[in-house]
Design a protein around this motif. Structure first.
Motif, PDB file in Angstrom:
ATOM      1  N   MET A  31      -9.327  16.402  11.633  1.00 12.82           N
ATOM      2  CA  MET A  31      -8.765  16.354  10.131  1.00 12.82           C
ATOM      3  C   MET A  31      -7.195  17.495   9.806  1.00 12.82           C
ATOM      4  O   MET A  31      -6.526  17.729  11.214  1.00 12.82           O
ATOM      5  CB  MET A  31     -10.639  17.034   9.565  1.00 12.82           C
ATOM      6  N   ALA A  32      -6.877  17.506   8.958  1.00 10.87           N
ATOM      7  CA  ALA A  32      -6.071  17.664   8.037  1.00 10.87           C
ATOM      8  C   ALA A  32      -5.492  18.081   6.842  1.00 10.87           C
ATOM      9  O   ALA A  32      -6.241  17.332   6.326  1.00 10.87           O
ATOM     10  CB  ALA A  32      -4.755  17.162   9.018  1.00 10.87           C
ATOM     11  N   TRP A  33      -5.404  19.295   6.419  1.00 12.08           N
ATOM     12  CA  TRP A  33      -4.774  19.419   5.157  1.00 12.08           C
ATOM     13  C   TRP A  33      -2.788  18.880   4.551  1.00 12.08           C
ATOM     14  O   TRP A  33      -2.578  19.249   5.557  1.00 12.08           O
ATOM     15  CB  TRP A  33      -4.392  20.617   4.986  1.00 12.08           C
ATOM     16  N   PHE A  34      -2.662  17.599   3.857  1.00 10.61           N
ATOM     17  CA  PHE A  34      -1.119  18.178   3.109  1.00 10.61           C
ATOM     18  C   PHE A  34      -1.224  18.268   2.268  1.00 10.61           C
ATOM     19  O   PHE A  34      -1.942  18.369   1.246  1.00 10.61           O
ATOM     20  CB  PHE A  34      -1.527  16.338   3.492  1.00 10.61           C
ATOM     21  N   ARG A  35       0.436  18.364   1.719  1.00  4.35           N
ATOM     22  CA  ARG A  35       0.092  18.901   0.478  1.00  4.35           C
ATOM     23  C   ARG A  35       1.606  17.997  -0.298  1.00  4.35           C
ATOM     24  O   ARG A  35       1.873  17.453   0.536  1.00  4.35           O
ATOM     25  CB  ARG A  35       0.859  20.376   0.378  1.00  4.35           C
ATOM     26  N   GLN A  36       1.529  17.942  -1.776  1.00  2.00           N
ATOM     27  CA  GLN A  36       2.707  16.655  -1.841  1.00  2.00           C
ATOM     28  C   GLN A  36       2.946  17.765  -3.349  1.00  2.00           C
ATOM     29  O   GLN A  36       2.211  17.613  -4.030  1.00  2.00           O
ATOM     30  CB  GLN A  36       2.534  15.521  -2.267  1.00  2.00           C
ATOM     31  N   ALA A  37       4.256  17.988  -4.076  1.00  2.00           N
ATOM     32  CA  ALA A  37       4.689  18.974  -4.391  1.00  2.00           C
ATOM     33  C   ALA A  37       5.572  17.559  -5.341  1.00  2.00           C
ATOM     34  O   ALA A  37       6.100  16.159  -5.458  1.00  2.00           O
ATOM     35  CB  ALA A  37       5.869  19.482  -4.278  1.00  2.00           C
ATOM     36  N   PRO A  38       6.161  17.464  -6.810  1.00  2.00           N
ATOM     37  CA  PRO A  38       6.616  17.007  -8.124  1.00  2.00           C
ATOM     38  C   PRO A  38       8.098  16.210  -6.884  1.00  2.00           C
ATOM     39  O   PRO A  38       8.748  17.091  -6.607  1.00  2.00           O
ATOM     40  CB  PRO A  38       6.806  17.181  -9.127  1.00  2.00           C
ATOM     41  N   ARG A  42       4.651  14.151   0.403  1.00  2.00           N
ATOM     42  CA  ARG A  42       3.631  14.434   1.436  1.00  2.00           C
ATOM     43  C   ARG A  42       3.738  14.694   2.793  1.00  2.00           C
ATOM     44  O   ARG A  42       4.411  13.562   3.629  1.00  2.00           O
ATOM     45  CB  ARG A  42       2.185  13.496   1.237  1.00  2.00           C
ATOM     46  N   GLU A  43       3.380  15.914   3.093  1.00  2.03           N
ATOM     47  CA  GLU A  43       3.532  17.216   4.105  1.00  2.03           C
ATOM     48  C   GLU A  43       2.841  17.350   4.584  1.00  2.03           C
ATOM     49  O   GLU A  43       1.651  17.579   3.996  1.00  2.03           O
ATOM     50  CB  GLU A  43       5.500  17.889   4.190  1.00  2.03           C
ATOM     51  N   LEU A  83       1.326  33.806  -0.530  1.00  2.00           N
ATOM     52  CA  LEU A  83       1.610  32.465  -0.463  1.00  2.00           C
ATOM     53  C   LEU A  83       2.887  32.827  -1.632  1.00  2.00           C
ATOM     54  O   LEU A  83       3.878  33.783  -1.815  1.00  2.00           O
ATOM     55  CB  LEU A  83       0.745  31.650  -1.830  1.00  2.00           C
ATOM     56  N   LYS A  84       4.268  31.533  -1.503  1.00  2.00           N
ATOM     57  CA  LYS A  84       5.189  31.485  -2.209  1.00  2.00           C
ATOM     58  C   LYS A  84       5.063  30.615  -3.316  1.00  2.00           C
ATOM     59  O   LYS A  84       4.338  29.168  -3.135  1.00  2.00           O
ATOM     60  CB  LYS A  84       6.189  31.357  -0.954  1.00  2.00           C
ATOM     61  N   PRO A  85       6.456  30.367  -4.256  1.00  2.00           N
ATOM     62  CA  PRO A  85       6.396  29.551  -5.402  1.00  2.00           C
ATOM     63  C   PRO A  85       6.191  28.076  -4.541  1.00  2.00           C
ATOM     64  O   PRO A  85       5.540  26.909  -5.033  1.00  2.00           O
ATOM     65  CB  PRO A  85       7.725  29.539  -6.469  1.00  2.00           C
ATOM     66  N   GLU A  86       7.337  27.944  -3.373  1.00  2.00           N
ATOM     67  CA  GLU A  86       7.242  26.645  -2.647  1.00  2.00           C
ATOM     68  C   GLU A  86       6.420  26.136  -2.020  1.00  2.00           C
ATOM     69  O   GLU A  86       6.358  24.843  -1.809  1.00  2.00           O
ATOM     70  CB  GLU A  86       8.967  26.844  -1.645  1.00  2.00           C
ATOM     71  N   ASP A  87       5.186  26.756  -2.340  1.00  2.00           N
ATOM     72  CA  ASP A  87       3.689  26.555  -1.825  1.00  2.00           C
ATOM     73  C   ASP A  87       3.084  25.241  -2.445  1.00  2.00           C
ATOM     74  O   ASP A  87       1.998  24.808  -2.743  1.00  2.00           O
ATOM     75  CB  ASP A  87       2.544  27.545  -1.494  1.00  2.00           C
ATOM     76  N   THR A  88       3.553  25.414  -4.248  1.00  2.00           N
ATOM     77  CA  THR A  88       3.432  24.998  -5.599  1.00  2.00           C
ATOM     78  C   THR A  88       3.157  23.698  -4.697  1.00  2.00           C
ATOM     79  O   THR A  88       4.167  22.675  -4.733  1.00  2.00           O
ATOM     80  CB  THR A  88       3.631  24.661  -6.656  1.00  2.00           C
ATOM     81  N   ALA A  89       1.475  22.789  -5.399  1.00  4.72           N
ATOM     82  CA  ALA A  89       1.708  21.375  -4.862  1.00  4.72           C
ATOM     83  C   ALA A  89       0.594  21.602  -5.416  1.00  4.72           C
ATOM     84  O   ALA A  89      -0.587  21.300  -5.136  1.00  4.72           O
ATOM     85  CB  ALA A  89       2.379  21.144  -2.960  1.00  4.72           C
ATOM     86  N   VAL A  90      -0.109  19.597  -4.679  1.00  2.00           N
ATOM     87  CA  VAL A  90      -1.563  19.030  -4.732  1.00  2.00           C
ATOM     88  C   VAL A  90      -1.508  19.189  -3.388  1.00  2.00           C
ATOM     89  O   VAL A  90      -1.046  18.538  -2.572  1.00  2.00           O
ATOM     90  CB  VAL A  90      -1.177  17.851  -5.122  1.00  2.00           C
ATOM     91  N   TYR A  91      -3.256  19.677  -3.126  1.00  5.49           N
ATOM     92  CA  TYR A  91      -2.933  19.671  -1.512  1.00  5.49           C
ATOM     93  C   TYR A  91      -4.246  18.937  -1.505  1.00  5.49           C
ATOM     94  O   TYR A  91      -5.232  18.809  -2.026  1.00  5.49           O
ATOM     95  CB  TYR A  91      -3.736  21.722  -0.859  1.00  5.49           C
ATOM     96  N   TYR A 107      -3.353  15.553  14.184  1.00  4.87           N
ATOM     97  CA  TYR A 107      -2.705  14.180  14.161  1.00  4.87           C
ATOM     98  C   TYR A 107      -1.628  14.830  12.696  1.00  4.87           C
ATOM     99  O   TYR A 107      -2.913  15.436  11.949  1.00  4.87           O
ATOM    100  CB  TYR A 107      -3.700  13.367  14.351  1.00  4.87           C
ATOM    101  N   ASN A 108      -1.024  14.431  12.795  1.00  3.01           N
ATOM    102  CA  ASN A 108       0.156  15.492  11.233  1.00  3.01           C
ATOM    103  C   ASN A 108       1.071  14.421  10.546  1.00  3.01           C
ATOM    104  O   ASN A 108       1.972  15.085   9.957  1.00  3.01           O
ATOM    105  CB  ASN A 108       0.894  17.121  12.421  1.00  3.01           C
ATOM    106  N   HIS A 109       0.530  13.181  11.101  1.00  2.00           N
ATOM    107  CA  HIS A 109       1.249  11.967  10.118  1.00  2.00           C
ATOM    108  C   HIS A 109       0.613  11.756   9.255  1.00  2.00           C
ATOM    109  O   HIS A 109      -0.667  11.025   9.176  1.00  2.00           O
ATOM    110  CB  HIS A 109       1.530  10.941  11.206  1.00  2.00           C
ATOM    111  N   GLN A 110       0.932  11.603   8.285  1.00  2.26           N
ATOM    112  CA  GLN A 110      -0.142  11.090   6.865  1.00  2.26           C
ATOM    113  C   GLN A 110      -0.861   9.155   7.510  1.00  2.26           C
ATOM    114  O   GLN A 110      -1.642   9.263   6.890  1.00  2.26           O
ATOM    115  CB  GLN A 110       0.588  11.319   5.813  1.00  2.26           C
TER     116      GLN A 110
END
Length: 126
Positions: A31-38, A42-43, A83-91, A107-110
């Motif tokens: 499993m993994a957590w990803f995030r995507q900012a506007p 996705r990372e 947390l930093k402002p640059e952490d803002t995203a959909v997780y 595994y770290n690739h979407q």
């Protein structure tokens, strides 16, 4: 099925804990957590193996984020500190069925993941 919760608004320097509840056929899965900012790709922010707790963190989250799981409870967590402002995203929570021989691989690739949650918004104000 993966369902995330725990997102919200937090001030810079604060903490949040995300949860991901998994349901469906019992299986071995990384499993993994990803995030995507506007307007950004996705990372992966953290990944964990099926068992033995192997983990992966990119430099951007290393030392601040902690991924953990409880297979008996079918639950994945992401503890986010400093947390930093640059952490803002959909997780997003993601899961990948793995063969038993890969029990300790991360595994770290979407593109490696098929199963995704609906996402939870995290907003960090400055």
């Amino acid at each position: 099925q993966l369902v995330e919760s725990g997102g919200g608004l937090v001030q810079a320097g604060g903490s949040l804990r995300l949860s991901c509840a998994a349901s469906g056929p019992a299986n071995s899965y990384a499993m993994a957590w990803f995030r995507q900012a506007p307007e950004k790709e996705r990372e992966c922010v953290a990944a964990i193996s099926w068992v033995r707790g192997s983990t992966y963190y990119p430099d951007s989250t290393k030392g601040r984020f902690t991924i953990s799981r409880d297979n008996a409870k079918n639950t994945l967590w992401l503890q986010m500190n400093s947390l930093k402002p640059e952490d803002t995203a959909v997780y997003y929570c993601a899961a990948k069925v793995v063969p038993l021989k890969d029990y300790n691989k991360t595994y770290n690739h979407q593109e490696e993941y098929v199963n995704w949650g609906q996402g939870t918004q995290v907003t960090v104000s400055s």
